[in-house]
Design an enzyme around this catalytic site. Structure first.
Site, PDB file in Angstrom:
ATOM      1  N   ARG A  32      35.861  44.522  33.871  1.00  0.00           N
ATOM      2  CA  ARG A  32      36.173  43.263  34.543  1.00  0.00           C
ATOM      3  C   ARG A  32      36.286  42.191  33.478  1.00  0.00           C
ATOM      4  O   ARG A  32      35.309  41.806  32.836  1.00  0.00           O
ATOM      5  CB  ARG A  32      35.049  42.912  35.528  1.00  0.00           C
ATOM      6  N   GLY A  33      37.515  41.721  33.238  1.00  0.00           N
ATOM      7  CA  GLY A  33      37.774  40.814  32.132  1.00  0.00           C
ATOM      8  C   GLY A  33      36.970  39.537  32.174  1.00  0.00           C
ATOM      9  O   GLY A  33      36.472  39.059  31.145  1.00  0.00           O
ATOM     10  N   GLU A  34      36.814  38.957  33.338  1.00  0.00           N
ATOM     11  CA  GLU A  34      36.083  37.708  33.453  1.00  0.00           C
ATOM     12  C   GLU A  34      34.611  37.862  33.098  1.00  0.00           C
ATOM     13  O   GLU A  34      33.961  36.909  32.677  1.00  0.00           O
ATOM     14  CB  GLU A  34      36.216  37.155  34.876  1.00  0.00           C
ATOM     15  N   ASP A  35      34.068  39.079  33.241  1.00  0.00           N
ATOM     16  CA  ASP A  35      32.652  39.332  32.945  1.00  0.00           C
ATOM     17  C   ASP A  35      32.419  39.641  31.470  1.00  0.00           C
ATOM     18  O   ASP A  35      31.549  39.054  30.821  1.00  0.00           O
ATOM     19  CB  ASP A  35      32.137  40.502  33.779  1.00  0.00           C
ATOM     20  N   THR A  36      33.171  40.601  30.946  1.00  0.00           N
ATOM     21  CA  THR A  36      32.853  41.127  29.613  1.00  0.00           C
ATOM     22  C   THR A  36      34.036  41.168  28.662  1.00  0.00           C
ATOM     23  O   THR A  36      33.901  41.623  27.526  1.00  0.00           O
ATOM     24  CB  THR A  36      32.317  42.567  29.745  1.00  0.00           C
ATOM     25  N   GLY A  65      51.569  42.165  43.145  1.00  0.00           N
ATOM     26  CA  GLY A  65      51.829  43.315  43.999  1.00  0.00           C
ATOM     27  C   GLY A  65      50.548  44.020  44.400  1.00  0.00           C
ATOM     28  O   GLY A  65      49.446  43.606  44.077  1.00  0.00           O
ATOM     29  N   GLU A  99      41.743  50.987  39.693  1.00  0.00           N
ATOM     30  CA  GLU A  99      41.660  51.764  38.460  1.00  0.00           C
ATOM     31  C   GLU A  99      40.597  52.850  38.570  1.00  0.00           C
ATOM     32  O   GLU A  99      40.797  53.996  38.140  1.00  0.00           O
ATOM     33  CB  GLU A  99      41.315  50.844  37.278  1.00  0.00           C
TER      34      GLU A  99
END
Length: 963
Positions: A32-36, A65, A99
């Site tokens: 999760r990009g916003e987390d780590t 999409g 994913e």
């Protein structure tokens, strides 16, 4: 042959039973990009990359999409390992969850390794979806109120992933991220270097067995333990043993998995071979040679006594097999674990193992899942088939092999066919396992398929498929299509080295079919495979016209004689295998219908004149006393294979004028052989000549070089041979030439014309611009250059085993920029070749004839990937590029070998002239014209068997300084 495909790698990977050889990336990083994304994951990414690990990290958080992008799916499916970083807000992202679903699917279908990381979250919160995970899912359920199945799919994937073994930051390295990351990198690197065994296509229920056996193994304790895995045939002993091997082999100093001990022990020098394999596996060398079992035991005791080892002996049925490998614990070092799988409990008691694990039948839930994977390609039955599936599963009684065979048999059949099959099953007693499997045999379409199955089950298990096909085809069985049907119906399997394998239950079923009509009268059986029965038949002259195949193996010390009249009534005998058998009397009594004669230790100096087996296809007289093949040559028009290897008195080859259709001549280790008959040059179908270790042979006749069909020539160990003729290059189809341990030192200009040569060696010339260790090489097509016309490839590879025939594989040219893949099936390597290092040469002149000119353009990111299966280790790849040069506005038809540095827009022509290797335009034109003419002639004579699109011209002359 080149195949262009627009399919995604998913389709390619999914169609392979061995996907691990096709990985594009080592690691896929899911987070999760916003987390780590800007802290922990970023640090982990660079640490992995600096360790040389090829990693895919998706930084795109602004997706559009409803579905994952195709390149993201391709990256997930093309990664050997997926790392999932679970953080507090991980499940808030539906893209992370999508994913995750794809990753867990790859674990099931592609056997991908999944490693979860719990970053500042409790594993139980992830597993049970509590805390912040519960809040996130509440929002998802509200948003997907009309598609709640999607949310349930996310929950299942999350639970499954959280149950896998991984890393918890809070409990590792005292919470220090730097140490935590270093530990992860070390374990990933170690994992990528290890080689796992393929367990099963659908390993349902295996983990529970492994967990139970683990307790008895007590790995890590400073003692030596022997553990037995006991159970009936088909219950899954081998599968469990492979899973244990995969789980624990990393923790030992050495490891060895000795498969098929029972069958291997029956071969000549079988126990010695097992000893050699054990020592080779552990000492990591192919140079182990053992002359006797006793010497092998001493070597094992001496070399392994100080090593902590994991050794697995699979399918043991005789105590002498254990005596040769692991009779005493003190042969191995402290910490060693020896595992034996067997159906004989007495063997384990005699060995005094520390514990015995009895493999029990599968439970109803696992049985239904395993059956469903084979019957529906899904983990549960499709609609309307549930009750029928449960009935079949109940019939199988939890036997994995029966579930696999019946599931595959019923795959894609109608409900009426299912009901008909079930009604048929009810007539067969449940407790009789052989009868359970008989349904697959009864379902074969005609007698030719049944005869093929019976012949293989009685005589040909473990033999090379191409070898057997020649024999069975001449018996009128249409072997290629028949074998294909048998494989599809799970009655037969082809190993990775192109040999027949068959489960014991299926083999026994075939032999029971032969026996059941006359259980007490072996003389009326169609096939005789048991020593006792064949011995009695020949001793008492009880053979009848029903006998089509017979095998009798005696030891080399046997003095037993049989009268040839014992064969008088067996006039339908097609298959005869004798070891060290002596016949008295006339040989005229042997059947004229013989197709296969395998008589090791043939006792006579000449084949008798009264023996005229005009229908013979294969004659194998290894270890014979022959001095000469035949005193009076006889016409044998059907003969395709002659093997007289280890016939140490043989001084000359047969007169080949009477063997017009011979395809393989194998004279290995014929140490007295002085000459090859000049008539060999007239053999238009000869594809293989093996003269290995013929130490007295000095030369080949001039006529030998007229052979246009020859593909493989083995002269290794012909120590007195100094030269080969300069017209060698005219042997158009020669692809394998082995000349190691000879006195041959010349350079052949003509040899460069040969296509796909395999030679001894492990060096790639340094003028190959792009070189890389391992099975693939990456590069960027140089910019501002001329038109790309050719890829030249050299591959250094090593074989784990002795390969007897062509080894089918592929060479893929992947354009990562355009997302296209060119699969070149012409990269199949010829055989045979021995274990050790080899060099494969492969050139594609005029690539534009195979692929579109825009397939590989300036700046494209390209990967060349070689896949020849798990028995072939690709050590290094080298690639050079050849271009078309435009001079004075004209397209000149010649090629230049270049590197990236040749094109920097500064003094390009001067740089090219200093580095490039030129090829004459006339040379290439002549070569192309000549090869096209040859190809068109072949097309005309073979009635368009090959399409012109598959044509690849051979490269022109090279000097092989590295020979």
């Amino acid at each position: 042959m080149a195949i262009r495909t627009s399919r995604s790698p998913k389709a390619i990977f999914s169609s392979s039973s061995s996907p691990c050889s096709n990985w594009i990336y080592d690691v896929f990083l899911c987070f999760r990009g916003e987390d780590t994304g800007k802290n922990f994951t970023d640090h982990l990414y660079f640490a992995l990359r600096d360790a040389g690990i090829k990693i895919f990290k998706d930084d795109n958080e602004l997706r559009k999409g409803q579905y994952l992008a195709s390149e993201l799916i391709r990256a997930i499916q093309g990664s050997k390992i997926s790392i999932i970083v679970f953080s507090r807000n991980y499940v808030a992202s539906r893209w992370c969850l999508e994913e995750l679903v794809e990753i867990m699917e790859c674990r099931r279908t592609l056997k991908q390794l999944i490693l979860p990381i719990f970053y500042d979250v409790e594993p139980s919160n992830v597993r049970n979806q509590t805390g912040s995970f519960a809040k996130a899912f509440a929002k998802h359920e509200e948003h997907y109120l009309l598609d709640i199945d999607k949310v349930l799919k996310w929950r299942r994937a999350l639970c499954e992933a959280a149950n896998l073994s991984g890393w918890d930051l809070r409990k590792t390295a005292d919470g220090h991220e730097a140490k935590f990351i270093r530990k992860i990198v070390e374990e990933i690197s170690r994992e990528l270097k290890n080689t796992h065994l393929f367990i099963a296509l659908y390993p349902v229920g295996v983990d529970s067995h492994v967990q139970e056996i683990t307790f008895g193994l007590n790995v890590g304790a400073n003692d030596i333990r022997m553990v037995g895995i006991l159970g009936m045939g088909g219950i899954g002993k081998t599968t469990i043993a492979k899973a244990i091997y995969n789980q624990f082999f990393q923790g030992f100093e050495g490891k060895s998995f000795l498969a098929n001990v029972r069958e291997t022990s029956k071969e000549p020098r079988g126990q010695v071979h097992l000893q050699e394999q054990l020592l080779s596996d552990i000492l990591k060398t192919s140079e182990i040679k053992i002359s006797s079992v006793d010497k092998g035991i001493n070597m094992i005791k001496k070399r392994l006594v100080n090593k902590a080892l994991l050794v697995i002996l699979d399918d043991v049925d005789q105590m002498e097999q254990l005596n040769a490998i692991c009779r005493r614990r003190e042969w191995f070092g402290l910490g060693s674990r020896i595992i034996i799988t067997t159906r004989d409990e007495h063997l384990l008691k005699e060995l005094e193992v520390d514990s015995v694990y009895r493999v029990t039948a599968m439970n109803d839930i696992d049985s239904l899942e395993l059956f469903s994977w084979h019957a529906f390609r899904n983990s549960y039955p499709i609609k309307d088939y549930t009750d029928l599936s449960r009935s079949v599963v109940a019939y199988c009684g939890g036997l994995p092999l029966a579930l696999e065979v019946l599931g595959s048999f019923l795959f894609s059949r109608s409900m009426l066919e299912w009901k008909s099959a079930l009604n048929k099953l009810k007539r067969i007693p449940h407790e009789q396992i052989q009868n359970k499997l008989r349904i697959s045999f009864d379902g074969l379409s005609d007698n030719t398929e049944k005869d093929i199955f019976l012949d293989i089950s009685c005589f040909f298990i473990g033999m090379d498929i191409d070898y057997v096909v020649k024999i069975l085809d001449d018996c009128g069985f249409f072997a290629k299509i028949g074998i294909s049907v048998l494989i599809q119906r799970c009655l037969l399997k082809a190993s990775e080295t192109n040999k027949f394998t068959m489960h014991d239950l299926l083999r026994d079923m075939g032999r029971e079919i032969v026996r059941e009509k006359h259980p007490n009268k072996p003389g009326k059986w169609s096939r005789l495979w048991l020593h006792e029965d064949a011995f009695d038949i020949l001793t008492n002259h009880e053979g009848t016209n029903a006998v089509e195949g017979l095998t009798l193996k005696l030891t080399s010390l046997s003095k037993m004689n049989f009268n040839s009249e014992a064969f008088m009534k067996m006039q339908r005998l097609r298959l005869l295998q004798l070891d060290h058998v002596r016949l008295t009397g006339d040989y005229k009594y042997l059947s004229k219908e013989l197709r296969w004669l395998c008589w090791h230790g043939f006792p006579l100096k000449f084949i008798p004149n009264d023996f005229y087996p005009r229908n013979l296809v294969v004659i194998d007289l290894q270890y014979s006393n022959l001095k000469k093949f035949w005193e009076s040559p006889k016409l044998l028009e059907k003969m395709k294979i002659i093997n007289l290897s280890h016939s140490n008195y043989l001084s000359q080859t047969p007169d080949f004028s009477k063997l017009p259709n011979l395809e393989q001549l194998i004279l290995e280790d014929c140490t007295s052989l002085l000459e090859v008959h000049h008539s060999i040059g007239d053999l238009s179908n000869l594809v293989l000549v093996n003269l290995k270790d013929c130490k007295c042979l000095k030369s080949l006749p001039r006529s030998f070089y007229k052979l246009k069909s020859l593909e493989t020539l083995i002269l290794s160990g012909c120590s007195k041979m100094h030269n080969l003729a300069d017209n060698l290059g005219e042997m158009d189809l020669l692809t394998t030439l082995l000349v190691d341990r000879t006195a041959i030192r010349q350079e052949w200009g003509g040899i460069g014309q040969l296509f796909g040569i395999v030679l001894p060696g492990n060096q790639i010339p340094n003028w190959f611009t792009y070189q890389c260790e391992g099975p693939s090489v990456h590069f960027k097509v140089p910019t501002a250059g001329p038109i790309l016309k050719e890829f030249g490839v050299r591959v250094v590879f090593a074989s784990r085993v002795h390969v007897f025939s062509s080894y089918k594989g592929s060479m893929s040219f992947i354009n990562h920029t355009k997302n296209t893949i060119l699969i070149d099936l012409a990269a199949t390597i010829g055989g045979p070749f021995l274990p050790g290092d080899h060099l494969f040469l492969h050139d594609h002149l005029f690539l534009r004839n195979i692929v579109r000119t825009n397939d590989f353009e300036d700046g494209d990111e390209v990967e060349v990937l070689v896949d020849w299966g798990p028995e072939i280790i690709v050590k290094k790849i080298g690639v050079y590029l050849v271009y078309e040069r435009v001079v004075d506005g004209k397209d000149e038809d010649h090629a230049i070998v270049v590197s990236d540095a040749d094109y920097d827009n500064n003094n390009t022509e001067n740089r090219c002239s200093s580095k490039r290797k030129m090829r004459s335009p006339n040379m290439i034109e002549d070569s192309q014209t000549m090869m096209k003419e040859k190809k068109l002639k072949k097309l005309a004579t073979k009635e368009n068997e090959y399409s012109f699109d598959s044509f690849v011209t051979r490269s022109q002359k090279f000097q092989f300084e590295w020979l």
